[in-house]
Design a protein around this motif. Structure first.
Motif, short mmCIF file in Angstrom:
data_model
loop_
_atom_site.label_atom_id
_atom_site.label_comp_id
_atom_site.label_asym_id
_atom_site.label_seq_id
_atom_site.Cartn_x
_atom_site.Cartn_y
_atom_site.Cartn_z
N THR A 77 -19.65 -59.22 -105.66
CA THR A 77 -20.51 -60.41 -105.69
C THR A 77 -19.65 -61.67 -105.71
O THR A 77 -19.74 -62.48 -106.62
CB THR A 77 -21.42 -60.39 -106.93
OG1 THR A 77 -20.59 -60.22 -108.09
CG2 THR A 77 -22.43 -59.27 -106.87
N LEU A 78 -18.83 -61.80 -104.70
CA LEU A 78 -17.94 -62.95 -104.66
C LEU A 78 -17.91 -63.53 -103.26
O LEU A 78 -18.38 -62.93 -102.31
CB LEU A 78 -16.51 -62.56 -105.06
CG LEU A 78 -15.72 -61.75 -104.04
CD1 LEU A 78 -14.26 -62.12 -104.12
CD2 LEU A 78 -15.90 -60.28 -104.26
N GLN A 79 -17.35 -64.70 -103.17
CA GLN A 79 -17.10 -65.31 -101.88
C GLN A 79 -15.82 -66.12 -101.97
O GLN A 79 -15.43 -66.57 -103.05
CB GLN A 79 -18.26 -66.17 -101.41
CG GLN A 79 -18.57 -67.36 -102.29
CD GLN A 79 -19.72 -68.19 -101.75
OE1 GLN A 79 -19.48 -69.07 -100.93
NE2 GLN A 79 -20.91 -67.92 -102.21
N ILE A 80 -15.17 -66.25 -100.82
CA ILE A 80 -13.99 -67.10 -100.73
C ILE A 80 -14.33 -68.21 -99.75
O ILE A 80 -14.62 -67.95 -98.58
CB ILE A 80 -12.75 -66.33 -100.25
CG1 ILE A 80 -12.45 -65.17 -101.21
CG2 ILE A 80 -11.55 -67.27 -100.16
CD1 ILE A 80 -11.32 -64.27 -100.75
N ARG A 81 -14.32 -69.41 -100.24
CA ARG A 81 -14.55 -70.57 -99.37
C ARG A 81 -13.21 -71.12 -98.93
O ARG A 81 -12.21 -70.99 -99.62
CB ARG A 81 -15.36 -71.65 -100.10
CG ARG A 81 -16.77 -71.19 -100.40
CD ARG A 81 -17.61 -72.30 -100.91
NE ARG A 81 -18.94 -71.83 -101.22
CZ ARG A 81 -19.92 -72.62 -101.60
NH1 ARG A 81 -19.71 -73.93 -101.73
NH2 ARG A 81 -21.11 -72.12 -101.87
N SER A 82 -13.21 -71.75 -97.76
CA SER A 82 -11.96 -72.27 -97.21
C SER A 82 -12.14 -73.68 -96.68
O SER A 82 -13.25 -74.12 -96.42
CB SER A 82 -11.47 -71.35 -96.09
OG SER A 82 -12.42 -71.28 -95.05
N SER A 83 -11.02 -74.33 -96.53
CA SER A 83 -11.03 -75.65 -95.90
C SER A 83 -10.96 -75.46 -94.38
O SER A 83 -10.75 -74.35 -93.89
CB SER A 83 -9.86 -76.50 -96.40
OG SER A 83 -8.63 -75.87 -96.11
N THR A 84 -11.11 -76.54 -93.67
CA THR A 84 -10.93 -76.57 -92.22
C THR A 84 -9.93 -77.68 -91.92
O THR A 84 -9.63 -78.50 -92.79
CB THR A 84 -12.27 -76.83 -91.49
OG1 THR A 84 -12.83 -78.03 -92.00
CG2 THR A 84 -13.23 -75.66 -91.68
N PRO A 85 -9.41 -77.75 -90.69
CA PRO A 85 -8.37 -78.74 -90.40
C PRO A 85 -8.77 -80.20 -90.66
O PRO A 85 -7.92 -81.02 -90.93
CB PRO A 85 -8.09 -78.52 -88.91
CG PRO A 85 -8.45 -77.11 -88.67
CD PRO A 85 -9.62 -76.84 -89.57
N TRP A 86 -10.04 -80.50 -90.62
CA TRP A 86 -10.47 -81.89 -90.80
C TRP A 86 -10.97 -82.16 -92.22
O TRP A 86 -11.51 -83.21 -92.50
CB TRP A 86 -11.57 -82.24 -89.79
CG TRP A 86 -12.76 -81.33 -89.88
CD1 TRP A 86 -13.84 -81.48 -90.70
CD2 TRP A 86 -12.97 -80.14 -89.17
NE1 TRP A 86 -14.72 -80.44 -90.53
CE2 TRP A 86 -14.20 -79.60 -89.58
CE3 TRP A 86 -12.24 -79.44 -88.20
CZ2 TRP A 86 -14.72 -78.40 -89.08
CZ3 TRP A 86 -12.77 -78.26 -87.71
CH2 TRP A 86 -13.98 -77.76 -88.13
N GLN A 87 -10.76 -81.20 -93.14
CA GLN A 87 -11.27 -81.35 -94.50
C GLN A 87 -10.24 -80.85 -95.50
O GLN A 87 -9.70 -79.76 -95.34
CB GLN A 87 -12.57 -80.55 -94.62
CG GLN A 87 -13.24 -80.70 -95.95
CD GLN A 87 -14.44 -79.77 -96.05
OE1 GLN A 87 -14.36 -78.62 -95.65
NE2 GLN A 87 -15.52 -80.26 -96.60
#
Length: 170
Positions: A77-87
Motif C-alpha cells: 500500500t505504497l506509492q513513489i512519487r517523482s519529480s519531472t524535468p520542469w519541477q
C-alpha cells in the motif's frame, strides 16, 4: 597456460583486461577503465509511519546517462512519487511521474527480488511503454535536481522500504 601468469586480452568492447589464474586454477578477471554502472543506497530499511510520507529524497544526479531504482518493501500500500524535468518537487502521481512502471500499490518483495523502476526522465504515460526494456531504451539522462518521495497509504501498519540507485554512466 601456466598458473599465476597474467595474460592480456580484450573484452568485446575493446577494453583491456587482465586474466590471472591462481594456484588452485581459479580465473580472476579485472577490467580496466571506468565503471559503467555504480550502485548506491538511497534509503536503507527506512520506516514510514502509517498514512504518512518521507520528505523529498534527492537522487543527487551528476552526469549519469540513465538511472534505475531497486526497491524492497514490506507493504503493498505504497506509492513513489517523482519529480519531472520542469519541477523541483516529487509531487506527481505515480502514473504521471518519471518512473516506469507505475509505482503505486506494488507487491511486497523478498530479500533477493527487488522491484525495478526506470527513471524515464519525462511523463511516461503518453509514450505507450509496455516493458522495462522499452523504458531503458527511451530513458533520457536525468536532470539535476531530481527527487522521489515515498508514501505509505496503509492507515494501520508501518512501511519499511529500502531503495538502491543504479547509475549508468555510458
Amino acid at each position: 597456460m601456466a598458473k599465476g601468469v597474467p595474460l592480456m586480452g580484450r573484452d568485446p568492447d575493446g577494453k583491456a583486461k587482465i586474466i590471472n589464474v591462481d594456484e588452485n586454477g581459479n580465473v580472476k578477471v579485472q577490467l580496466s577503465g571506468t565503471k559503467s554502472v555504480t550502485r548506491e543506497v538511497l534509503m536503507d530499511a527506512v520506516s514510514v509511519a502509517p498514512s504518512s510520507q518521507t520528505g523529498q529524497i534527492n537522487l543527487n544526479i551528476t552526469n549519469e546517462k540513465k538511472v534505475v531504482l531497486l526497491v524492497w518493501n514490506d507493504l503493498d500500500t505504497l506509492q513513489i512519487r517523482s519529480s519531472t524535468p520542469w519541477q523541483n518537487v516529487a509531487s506527481f502521481e505515480p502514473g504521471w511521474g518519471s518512473l516506469y512502471p507505475e509505482s503505486l500499490n506494488f507487491s511486497a518483495t523478498g530479500a533477493h527480488n527487488p522491484h525495478v523502476f526506470v527513471w524515464v526522465g519525462m511523463q511516461y504515460r503518453s509514450l505507450g511503454l509496455t516493458d522495462i526494456k522499452e523504458a531503458l531504451d527511451i530513458a533520457l539522462p536525468p536532470v539535476s535536481p531530481s527527487f522521489i518521495r515515498v508514501f505509505n497509504n496503509n492507515p494501520n501498519e508501518t512501511l519499511t522500504i529500502t531503495i538502491h540507485i543504479l547509475r549508468y554512466w555510458r
